[in-house]
Design a protein around this motif. Sequence first.
Motif, PDB file in Angstrom:
ATOM      1  N   GLN A   1       5.577   3.788  -2.324  1.00 41.33           N
ATOM      2  CA  GLN A   1       4.593   4.748  -2.465  1.00 41.33           C
ATOM      3  C   GLN A   1       3.958   4.869  -3.805  1.00 41.33           C
ATOM      4  O   GLN A   1       3.240   5.359  -4.230  1.00 41.33           O
ATOM      5  N   THR A   2       4.514   3.928  -4.963  1.00 40.18           N
ATOM      6  CA  THR A   2       4.168   4.006  -6.389  1.00 40.18           C
ATOM      7  C   THR A   2       3.226   2.792  -6.125  1.00 40.18           C
ATOM      8  O   THR A   2       1.881   3.204  -6.800  1.00 40.18           O
ATOM      9  N   LEU A   3       2.805   1.510  -5.253  1.00 43.76           N
ATOM     10  CA  LEU A   3       1.900   1.052  -5.215  1.00 43.76           C
ATOM     11  C   LEU A   3       0.956   1.862  -4.444  1.00 43.76           C
ATOM     12  O   LEU A   3      -0.194   1.945  -4.529  1.00 43.76           O
ATOM     13  N   ILE A   4       1.128   2.444  -3.008  1.00 44.86           N
ATOM     14  CA  ILE A   4       0.158   3.624  -2.697  1.00 44.86           C
ATOM     15  C   ILE A   4      -1.241   4.631  -3.810  1.00 44.86           C
ATOM     16  O   ILE A   4      -1.527   4.679  -4.026  1.00 44.86           O
ATOM     17  N   ASN A   5       0.147   4.962  -4.371  1.00 45.42           N
ATOM     18  CA  ASN A   5      -0.024   6.167  -5.548  1.00 45.42           C
ATOM     19  C   ASN A   5      -1.669   5.514  -6.471  1.00 45.42           C
ATOM     20  O   ASN A   5      -1.874   5.877  -7.195  1.00 45.42           O
ATOM     21  N   THR A   6      -1.351   4.738  -7.002  1.00 40.77           N
ATOM     22  CA  THR A   6      -1.897   3.753  -7.690  1.00 40.77           C
ATOM     23  C   THR A   6      -2.979   2.175  -6.988  1.00 40.77           C
ATOM     24  O   THR A   6      -3.391   1.882  -7.828  1.00 40.77           O
ATOM     25  N   GLY A   7      -3.597   3.132  -5.500  1.00 44.95           N
ATOM     26  CA  GLY A   7      -4.393   3.038  -5.648  1.00 44.95           C
ATOM     27  C   GLY A   7      -4.629   1.214  -5.303  1.00 44.95           C
ATOM     28  O   GLY A   7      -5.638   0.655  -4.334  1.00 44.95           O
ATOM     29  N   ASP A   8      -3.209   0.707  -4.660  1.00 46.82           N
ATOM     30  CA  ASP A   8      -3.247  -0.806  -3.908  1.00 46.82           C
ATOM     31  C   ASP A   8      -3.387  -0.579  -2.950  1.00 46.82           C
ATOM     32  O   ASP A   8      -2.988   0.681  -2.124  1.00 46.82           O
ATOM     33  N   LYS A   9      -3.952  -1.278  -1.885  1.00 42.78           N
ATOM     34  CA  LYS A   9      -4.054  -1.176   0.438  1.00 42.78           C
ATOM     35  C   LYS A   9      -2.393  -2.527   0.167  1.00 42.78           C
ATOM     36  O   LYS A   9      -2.875  -3.385   0.124  1.00 42.78           O
ATOM     37  N   ALA A  12       4.760   1.431   7.844  1.00 38.71           N
ATOM     38  CA  ALA A  12       3.954   2.649   8.084  1.00 38.71           C
ATOM     39  C   ALA A  12       3.989   3.498   7.860  1.00 38.71           C
ATOM     40  O   ALA A  12       2.293   3.390   7.154  1.00 38.71           O
ATOM     41  N   ARG A  13       4.297   4.407   7.952  1.00 41.60           N
ATOM     42  CA  ARG A  13       3.744   5.625   8.048  1.00 41.60           C
ATOM     43  C   ARG A  13       3.567   6.409   6.922  1.00 41.60           C
ATOM     44  O   ARG A  13       3.253   6.997   6.778  1.00 41.60           O
ATOM     45  N   GLU A  14       4.053   5.920   5.569  1.00 42.78           N
ATOM     46  CA  GLU A  14       3.720   6.405   4.289  1.00 42.78           C
ATOM     47  C   GLU A  14       2.379   5.581   3.955  1.00 42.78           C
ATOM     48  O   GLU A  14       1.933   5.615   2.744  1.00 42.78           O
ATOM     49  N   THR A  15       2.224   4.923   4.790  1.00 41.93           N
ATOM     50  CA  THR A  15       0.541   4.146   4.244  1.00 41.93           C
ATOM     51  C   THR A  15      -0.463   5.105   4.914  1.00 41.93           C
ATOM     52  O   THR A  15      -1.579   4.625   4.885  1.00 41.93           O
ATOM     53  N   GLY A  16      -0.238   6.322   6.214  1.00 41.45           N
ATOM     54  CA  GLY A  16      -0.855   6.899   5.945  1.00 41.45           C
ATOM     55  C   GLY A  16      -1.807   6.674   7.581  1.00 41.45           C
ATOM     56  O   GLY A  16      -2.107   7.582   8.054  1.00 41.45           O
ATOM     57  N   THR A  17      -0.907   5.830   8.416  1.00 41.98           N
ATOM     58  CA  THR A  17      -1.126   5.205   9.430  1.00 41.98           C
ATOM     59  C   THR A  17      -0.591   6.335  10.417  1.00 41.98           C
ATOM     60  O   THR A  17       0.917   6.778  10.360  1.00 41.98           O
TER      61      THR A  17
END
Length: 800
Positions: free
Chosen positions: A607-615, A674-679
């Motif tokens: 979640q931290t990776l995603i929230n800080t803009g990482d892909k 996978a769903r955490e990424t928005g998939t």
Amino acid sequence: MDKKTKILKFGGTSIKTPERVEQVIRLILSEPPTGVVVSAIGGVTDLLIELTQMAASGKKYSNELKSFMNFHIQFLHGLNIQQNLKKGVEAIQNIEIELTKNLNTIVSAQRISPELNDAVLSVGERMSANIIATACLENGLDVEYLDARNVILTDNHFGSAFVHYQTSYDRIRAVWDKKSTTRIITGFIGSTENGETTTFGRSGSDYTASIFGAALNVNEIEIWTDVNGILSADPSVVPEAKTISHITYEEAMELAHAGAKVIFPPTMIPALYKSIPIRIKNTFEPDNAGTVITKERRADGHFAIGISSLYNITLIRFQGAGMVGRYGVIGRVFDALAQKKINIILVSQVFSEHSICFAIRPEEVALAQSLLNKEFEFELENHFIDSIKIEANLSLIAVVGEGMRHTPGISGKLFSVLGDQNVNIIAIAQGSSERNISFIIKNEEVKPAIRALHSFIFSNQKMQNIFLLGIGLVGTELINLMRNNDSLKVCGISNSQNMIIDNNGLKLDDVKNNLSTGEKADLDTFISMASQTHKAVLVDVTSSSIIAEKTASIIEKGISVVTASKLANSMNQDYYDSIRENLKISGGQFKYETNVGAGLPIIETLQTLINTGDKIEKIEGIMSGTLSYLFSQFDGSVPFSELVKNAQKSGFTEPDPRDDLNGMDVARKILILARETGTQLELEDVTVENLIPSEMSPDLSVNDFLTQFSRYDSKFMNLFELAKKESKVLRYIASWDGQKATVKLNSVGSDNPFYHQNGRENFIIFTTKRYKDSPMVIKGHGAGAEVTAAGVLGDILKCH
């Protein structure tokens, strides 16, 4: 006077039996007061009401009257009165003569007039005061009986008489000027200028004590009852309600008017004007400090001091465009109802003047409607007022406290609490003093509303209130971890059979035994209690699909949820999304770190990776502690089926190892990541290699499965040998490449990070835009009750 002067008042429950009267006598003897006011013996007023009703309806009542009189005479005998028995009995018999005369008059009239009703009801207090006075004399205390009708002057509003204070005070002082001995005083009653008996209303003896205290300028008025003072709420609704140690006169009046039964509302008036403290104490726990009522008090950190409620009130509402700009509408309402002495409990009017509503008692509705139809006949005929509507089966809740004055935002917070309970507020009123906010709601919504408001107002704002579902290995370990954490209070624990709930906090020393004797488990009740508790966190450490299916609705109620179960997060995509939508509007939180990797920080890191803009480009991992153990130990020396049996005996697998071997647990984990990424992904979209041979019947018992599973050892040995020839090892790996998710058994060489996995380690690799050349690795112990419980506790502590 040098000594502290007091007026004591004892209620009906305090003198209900001879044994209780003996306790009262001991209290009087310990420090003889200026005066003692007594109510009727508990239950006696109801008996007198029954006698009047029998007389009015023409029923024979001689046996009931005889029983009534014998009760009081036997009461004297029960106190072992000897020297003063004759005097006591004569006093009771003289009262009987008057009572009989009044009942005969009711029989003749075939109705109960207000005057005769008050005359008959006064008998209870006169009887008890004579009995207490006789008992005091028998115990060597110099007292005199005082009939309050001889000194308290009232108007002729029978049943709820108005006291003429100054004349009453002068008369009272004249009695004490003649002789300053202790008087045993009849509560509840006074008389008119014509000598007609009047009463102040049920529980009016408190008022009598305050009148005498003010007249004699005593140091303190003590109201002795059967509870430890005024409570923060009705204990039958809120068991954890606490005694209010200090309260102001105004706060006490607001609570009493809104339904608090410990003290009679007008009691505060005489004491307030003389600044005499009123102390409410428990006859049966005399050492308890109780509640003291004074002009001012220190702030205690809470904006409110208590919650009161009035059940079964009726709202009268009338509205119409023709009311706008018409002067004196409210005044006309008050005047019309005042003609018949109808009390208005609450008034609410919108700013536009288009609508007005007010609350009264249900028994007064028909008369009120008739009076208002007559008063507003012109407006109704000409449609200035559309109609007069009656709304019944309603209740009033009042939140009271000096701390609400000049404090912005209080109303909004209270509305929010009620909104979280789906309570519909029908009418609102706030007095100009700002120390009372009152709501009208439906009767059936009162209890949950009061519980939720009480929890919000009085709970420790930093403390989390835990409702735990599941008491297996993880639940038991979690309780051990929470036991010494001062920021957590466990209010409820439930398994599939029983539950225990206590908003004051459960004792965690012997939970399993306490749970075995708890009430029958009811998930909806358990959730409801959590929803009525401020800062509630529902913790799910079960594998229950029922709880998973309720998770979205639980969060919708504003309850935070911490779950070790993967079921809710791996249900269909629409349900998954509904949980997230409910989080946006409810204020609750949803924590599930232990869904993947037990106590490892896998989900939080993702979640931290995603929230800080990482892909996130790829996720891979060994996500089953059981399967990682089995394949790291599988070296060909022991058949695979034997490894499975040994792992089960050691507690390294689920009770049924098929729940590990079928791969679905791992499939749920890669789906969640996978769903955490928005998939957008469903469980059936995950390709899963099932390690259970398809030929095996799913209906086999666990033992039969383990026996038959050995037939397929050669298959696993062949896979091992093929991998070994290539200097590889077997690993059960889940992966998601940005589009597809797969779970399967792989052969990996020493150049693969998973080659070095050992024991029950979980091993997760995130390949991202930032971590592409050197992917992020999270590795560690990913199974077991201890690390899972620690992960759950971490999630609980993150809720705020």
